[in-house]
Enzyme design. Structure first.
Site, PDB file in Angstrom:
ATOM      1  N   LYS A  47      21.188  73.593  60.678  1.00 53.44           N
ATOM      2  CA  LYS A  47      20.985  72.187  60.992  1.00 53.44           C
ATOM      3  C   LYS A  47      20.402  72.089  62.402  1.00 53.44           C
ATOM      4  CE  LYS A  47      22.863  70.734  57.155  1.00 53.44           C
ATOM      5  NZ  LYS A  47      22.166  69.868  56.176  1.00 53.44           N
ATOM      6  N   HIS A  57      18.685  70.634  46.042  1.00 53.21           N
ATOM      7  CA  HIS A  57      19.740  70.387  47.019  1.00 53.21           C
ATOM      8  C   HIS A  57      21.091  70.686  46.367  1.00 53.21           C
ATOM      9  CE1 HIS A  57      22.632  67.364  48.911  1.00 53.21           C
ATOM     10  NE2 HIS A  57      22.370  68.212  49.876  1.00 53.21           N
ATOM     11  N   ASP A  68      17.977  66.145  43.901  1.00 54.72           N
ATOM     12  CA  ASP A  68      19.439  66.114  43.896  1.00 54.72           C
ATOM     13  C   ASP A  68      19.928  65.654  42.518  1.00 54.72           C
ATOM     14  OD1 ASP A  68      21.942  65.584  46.172  1.00 54.72           O
ATOM     15  OD2 ASP A  68      22.136  64.750  44.158  1.00 54.72           O
ATOM     16  N   GLU A 122      13.291  70.910  56.840  1.00 59.13           N
ATOM     17  CA  GLU A 122      13.832  70.045  55.785  1.00 59.13           C
ATOM     18  C   GLU A 122      14.164  68.670  56.350  1.00 59.13           C
ATOM     19  OE1 GLU A 122      16.828  72.062  53.534  1.00 59.13           O
ATOM     20  OE2 GLU A 122      17.885  70.217  53.007  1.00 59.13           O
ATOM     21  N   ASP A 162      16.835  72.241  59.183  1.00 63.96           N
ATOM     22  CA  ASP A 162      17.109  70.985  58.477  1.00 63.96           C
ATOM     23  C   ASP A 162      17.490  69.917  59.491  1.00 63.96           C
ATOM     24  OD1 ASP A 162      18.019  68.939  56.858  1.00 63.96           O
ATOM     25  OD2 ASP A 162      19.508  70.136  55.795  1.00 63.96           O
ATOM     26  N   GLU A 203      16.791  65.601  48.995  1.00 64.00           N
ATOM     27  CA  GLU A 203      18.194  65.299  48.703  1.00 64.00           C
ATOM     28  C   GLU A 203      18.458  63.801  48.746  1.00 64.00           C
ATOM     29  OE1 GLU A 203      19.818  67.494  52.234  1.00 64.00           O
ATOM     30  OE2 GLU A 203      21.224  65.823  52.271  1.00 64.00           O
TER      31      GLU A 203
END
Lengths: 439, 439
Positions: free
Chosen positions: A219, A350, A323, A273, A247, A300
């Site tokens: 992240k 996801h 998703d 992402e 991400d 997602e």
């Protein structure tokens, strides 16, 4: 001839915010939750299970919406229902009063996903096969009849979709054997939550590599200096041949995204992402152009098939991360897989959250067997959280999902987990409320 | 220094499905409804009123979401709140757990609109002026600080937005005088609901022309032969100089939209409204190219500012029909007006429903005074329904909205209307349930 006798919808919440599992630049304190649907039938051995995933507050809204969405199912004959899964999807989806609240997005669409996921689970259980097998055994015509192609025919007609699926019939037996031997490749996000310390990050990356993973995701997006340091640690552990993904969970505007990602280019991420708003098709296209060869991934929060159609048309993404609990169940997921194959964009679903890994393994396997026929540039997310609450949890071996074999969509949760984490009156939450009345 | 002491949220539904008022090709049986918010203060003379609009089932979801959205307002100082309307919007909007259910779309966003519309109403009441005046009296810097420009800065920076607003300061006094003399031009949809007979359609078109309207809108999209006959009637009554608009309410895929609209081209419609999915930016762009010189209009289901940004970037629409209760209140509406002016696209707000006319008159007036400075190609929807339930209903004279003068956003409903139409236990619904228990 079993019938659906009642619908049970449960608000289940896990207190993940206490450990910062799942923390990222946008979502600092999520309690991973599910609006969980059970379709009871008059056969005590047969029920359908499904859910949508949320991160806490508002899960009750999805529960209330799922109750309304599922109402027309009560009294239906299970075999008639499962014999035309496109018809029941369209019937529930087209309720014009509920449609106004979307259309095809937000709470009412999450609720449609929860309910129709349960219908697909029921269909696979009734057929006595795992969902990936149910889908793989359907003919191209049956799959296209189940897929939600509304608003897509400017790009992909039903006839073209049938042709696309028929193309993958040869060689399927071999591909099933391949997956039975090696599983479907996955990557892990468990190492890289934003709330983890550097030491924990390094240890988890090392464990991931030791466990056979070739990809690790971090992240990013809170502080650039932190991101540079953390990406350095991950790249060091992965070595030059491992794949590092980053991400940002939608924290940037387009110009900031481009600048920030360029500042992390030295760590050679495979993809960035969710660099910006999940709704910004043209923004993703601009970012993709600016940061190449770093890929752009999103999905997602991709609300529906019409968004994905445009992502593909605009050449906005390198990886589609649909998703399974945000799109309107398998019916709409099918449409997005068909579009992705048509545009030759790999789908890397996801997962994580509550039970998303359990669902997406079926979808990824089906894609390889029947839609794209390829594993190239495809890897499915895996997060090592909350699987203990599932009756048929996904199994990972050597960085790959093992083919599920039990009938259904792997969506059923243990009754004890439901009793414990039902919000707000399950055993866990009730006892926590005694300690901290503000919870 | 008044404080907000409590929040009341009411599920109000009007039985419009019984008369087919509001019927169209997608929405055959809507009960026009509102999730209605009252912000009570410790000053009995001061409260804020707001709502979002739905068409029946699911209005309860918006009510439940609005209760959660509004929770942080209780206890707040009214003057502090109204002194920084950007800050409170961002605080409510950024609840990360609720954000997951959108972001910025569907039920949670409709609920944000309802709550923040009430905050803006409160601010205008506290200042003792109608909302259009409150906005017009704000400086460019104050307006830009209140506007939600997140995810828009690749197209419009705050500095550019300030420049754009400053451009319209000269001549404002004259423009106010113009509007005081002539009102803000509107068109009527009351004539053209799909459920009306040909005779009723002709009579209502004739009445509209006699009342001074230069524009009439018809619903289309169910049967082409009916549409040809109905457009013929409307064009005959309007004469060659009147403006005929047609509205398909999202029923077509892109290829069908192009074909159908071309078949109605002989009636020279000014615009085709909602030809396809409201999410399909690239689809609208393709339709616009194919049906020119007929204009393309959409926006009543335009979920947020990121969608509108792309509609403008892609050259997808000739008319922007933003909705005051679907976008996240004035904060996000401001952003869309700024974008529209930047791209020189006229805004013709969606109205009708419950109280949307009451809201949008303020916005259209503000646009002319402070944002676009133009009336060219601009006309605001007006539907003659349900105004009797509002304390300060909009007033139409010679096909134009008369400037509202009472303090607030004209959003307050009569207490008797609320008591009667509260669902399911208001007097009207309770008595109907006695006659027809299935209601």
């Amino acid at each position: 001839m079993p019938r659906i006798t009642s619908v049970e919808v449960i608000d289940v919440r896990f207190p993940t915010s206490m450990t910062q599992d799942g923390s990222d630049a946008m979502n600092k304190d999520g309690d991973h939750s599910a609006a969980y649907v059970v379709l009871h039938t008059d056969d005590p051995e047969l029920a359908g299970y499904g859910f949508t995933f949320t991160i806490g507050r508002g899960n009750d809204l999805c529960v209330a919406a799922a109750v309304q969405r599922a109402e027309p199912l009560v009294g239906r004959d299970v075999d008639a229902l499962c014999g035309d899964l496109g018809a029941i999807y369209r019937e529930l989806q087209s309720d014009s009063q509920l449609r106004w609240l979307g259309p095809d997005k937000g709470v009412i669409h999450l609720a449609l996903a929860a309910v129709m996921n349960a219908v697909w689970d029921l269909a696979a259980r009734r057929a006595g096969v795992p969902l990936w097998r149910l889908l793989t055994d359907m003919s191209p015509e049956q799959l296209v009849a189940a897929a939600d192609l509304r608003y897509l025919t400017d790009v992909l007609t039903p006839e073209q979709a049938v042709t696309l699926l028929a193309r993958q019939e040869p060689g399927r037996k071999q591909r099933i054997e391949d997956l039975e031997a090696s599983g479907y490749p996955c990557y892990t996000t468990s190492a890289g939550w934003l709330g983890y310390s550097d030491a924990k990050l390094r240890r988890l990356c090392e464990e991931a590599v030791a466990a056979g993973y070739k990809h690790v995701k971090l992240k990013v997006g809170a502080k650039l200096a932190d991101d540079i340091r953390r990406c350095g640690i991950a790249r060091e552990v992965l070595g030059p041949d491992g794949h590092l993904m980053i991400d940002a969970n939608q924290v940037w505007d387009v110009p900031e995204a481009i600048e920030w990602v360029k500042a992390l280019a030295e760590f050679e991420p495979l993809w960035i992402e969710e660099p910006t708003s999940p709704d910004d098709i043209l923004g993703h296209a601009a970012i993709r152009k600016a940061v190449a060869p770093i890929g752009v991934a999103t999905g997602e929060h991709g609300m529906n098939r019409v968004l994905f159609k445009q992502m593909f048309q605009a050449g906005a993404i390198d990886y589609c991360q649909l998703d399974a609990a945000r799109l309107g169940s398998v019916n709409e997921v099918l449409a997005v897989y068909l579009l992705a194959a048509w545009f030759d964009v790999p789908v890397c679903p996801h997962a994580g959250g509550v039970g998303l890994c359990e669902l997406v393994q079926h979808l990824a396997i089906f894609d390889y067997l029947a839609v794209s026929g390829s594993l190239e540039r495809r890897v499915t997310e895996y997060v090592d959280h909350l699987h203990e609450h599932f009756v048929d949890p996904c199994v990972i071996r050597n960085g790959a999902y093992v083919l599920p074999s039990a009938p259904g969509y792997s969506a059923e949760m243990h009754r004890e987990s439901l009793e414990s984490y039902r919000f707000p009156d399950g055993a866990y939450w009730a006892s926590r409320a005694e300690v901290d009345p503000l919870t």
